[in-house]
Write an enzyme that holds these catalytic residues in place. Structure first.
Site, short mmCIF file in Angstrom:
data_model
loop_
_atom_site.label_atom_id
_atom_site.label_comp_id
_atom_site.label_asym_id
_atom_site.label_seq_id
_atom_site.Cartn_x
_atom_site.Cartn_y
_atom_site.Cartn_z
N ASP A 12 -0.75 -3.47 -6.12
CA ASP A 12 -0.92 -4.27 -4.91
C ASP A 12 -1.39 -3.36 -3.78
O ASP A 12 -1.11 -2.17 -3.79
CB ASP A 12 0.42 -4.89 -4.47
CG ASP A 12 0.80 -6.09 -5.33
OD1 ASP A 12 -0.06 -6.64 -6.03
OD2 ASP A 12 1.99 -6.47 -5.28
N ARG A 41 -8.71 -7.17 -7.55
CA ARG A 41 -8.28 -8.43 -6.94
C ARG A 41 -8.80 -8.41 -5.52
O ARG A 41 -8.61 -7.40 -4.81
CB ARG A 41 -6.76 -8.53 -6.94
CG ARG A 41 -6.25 -9.75 -6.15
CD ARG A 41 -4.75 -9.64 -5.84
NE ARG A 41 -3.95 -9.64 -7.03
CZ ARG A 41 -2.72 -9.11 -7.08
NH1 ARG A 41 -2.18 -8.54 -6.02
NH2 ARG A 41 -2.03 -9.14 -8.20
#
Ligand code: FAD
Length: 324
Positions: free
Chosen positions: A125, A179
């Site tokens: 992340d 992402r």
């Protein structure tokens, strides 16, 4: 919007924890691994994949990484024993990134290796902009150690994202997998777009650039303009469900992945949009957080971006804007 968020935030300290728990149940699977497994099992009819995140607070010593290391090991073992299609997402600072780079690299390397034994992909992340450079460095170092099952997140709002896309494409070639999201952290106007339209445009551009660089792209947004623009970009390039990726070079085919792209959603957010995409043949993935520190984590996220408090309130007051 942020004004409403700030008003809601002002009442948070006097809001009973049980009420916040009740609200957060929609967005957090629960406090235990078993809760995450149960929720994924309950969603098995929704034709979606998952990426599971263990929630936690900031750590200040390397000792603080131990519970995360243990829990991610348990999580990876549980996923590999089950028939659930799930990857994992983690925050590099929970593994000591801010304290000792070499230690963080070693612990993440062990996790990524273990995940690879069960064909589980690991997503780093992206935290706030003070961590962008070190997170990209970690990812490149993991890749140069030979790990192919690891990818990162880039935030459309940051000015640097286009350069970072080129950097990742150069470093990882056909294994590049990003992402792309707007970015949850409110960054300063020196380094980031701060207006809604600019952020949407920059995020949409980032998706297009990533597609044109031949990357596997996780489109992580619930916002209609971004989803619609991404669908159009995919169609223009002939990238479609059930068809082999026409890009040359195309991203490497990896276990548990779709053909070159997927749509990603947070648990509890715009499930109707996700289900519609899935029924049209697109691979979708739900980001599913769990952990004992759900309360501290939720409060910290709300403090960092009070706009979220308004989105959560809007889901209750105007449920048609965000169907589960
Ligand atoms: P918005 O305009 O914020 O949302 C569109 C609509 O979706 C809203 O009007 C509302 O109806 C609904 N909605 C969106 N979010 C919520 C919410 N939390 N609660 C209730 N309703 C909501 N950011 C990072 O900085 N780093 C990351 O690593 C990261 N990973 C992510 C992974 C996934 C799978 C997703 C989906 C997002 C991730 N984000 C991450 C967060 C992202 O950057 C955005 O902050 C978030 O997705 C909101 O932006 P949006 O594009 O969905 O648009």
């Amino acid at each position: 919007m942020n004004l409403f968020g700030r008003v809601i935030m002002a009442f948070m300290p006097i809001t009973p924890k049980a009420f916040i728990r009740f609200i957060s149940r929609r967005y957090v699977a629960g406090s235990e691994l078993e809760d995450a497994l149960r929720v994924m099992d309950e969603m098995s009819s929704e034709n979606t994949s998952f990426t599971v995140d263990v929630l936690g607070e900031d750590i200040s010593t390397l000792e603080g990484t131990k519970p995360f290391i243990e829990e991610y090991n348990r999580l990876i073992e549980a996923i590999s024993r089950s028939d659930i299609d799930a990857h994992v997402s983690l925050k590099p600072t929970a593994f000591g990134l801010d304290i000792d780079y070499k230690y963080a690299l070693k612990t993440l390397s062990d996790i990524v290796r273990k995940a690879n034994e069960s064909d589980i992909y690991v997503r780093l992340d992206m935290e706030d902009s003070t961590h962008t450079e070190s997170t990209l460095n970690i990812m490149e170092d993991l890749y140069s150690e030979g790990h192919l099952n690891v990818g990162v997140v880039l935030q459309g709002r940051l000015f640097r994202t286009k350069d970072d896309l080129l950097r990742i494409a150069e470093a990882m070639g056909e294994h590049a997998d990003v992402r792309i999201c707007k970015g949850i952290y409110l960054e300063s106007s020196d380094i980031a777009y701060t207006g809604y339209s600019d952020i949407v445009n920059a995020t949409t551009d980032a998706v297009e650039i990533a597609l044109d660089l031949g990357m596997y792209v996780g489109i992580a947004s619930h916002d209609h303009p971004i989803i619609n623009a991404a669908l159009e970009s995919l169609q223009t390039r002939g990238i479609m469900p059930e068809k082999s990726d026409p890009r040359n070079p195309a991203p490497a085919v990896k276990p548990g992945k779709g053909g070159g792209y997927e749509f990603q959603f947070l648990l509890g957010v715009r499930g109707d949009v996700r289900r519609r995409l899935a029924s049209n043949g697109h691979l979708t993935r739900v980001y599913l957080p769990y952990g004992k520190q759900w309360y501290e984590y939720s409060m910290r996220r709300l403090r960092e971006n009070p706009g979220i408090a308004w989105l959560v309130a809007k889901s209750i007051i105007m449920p048609w804007t965000n169907r589960r």
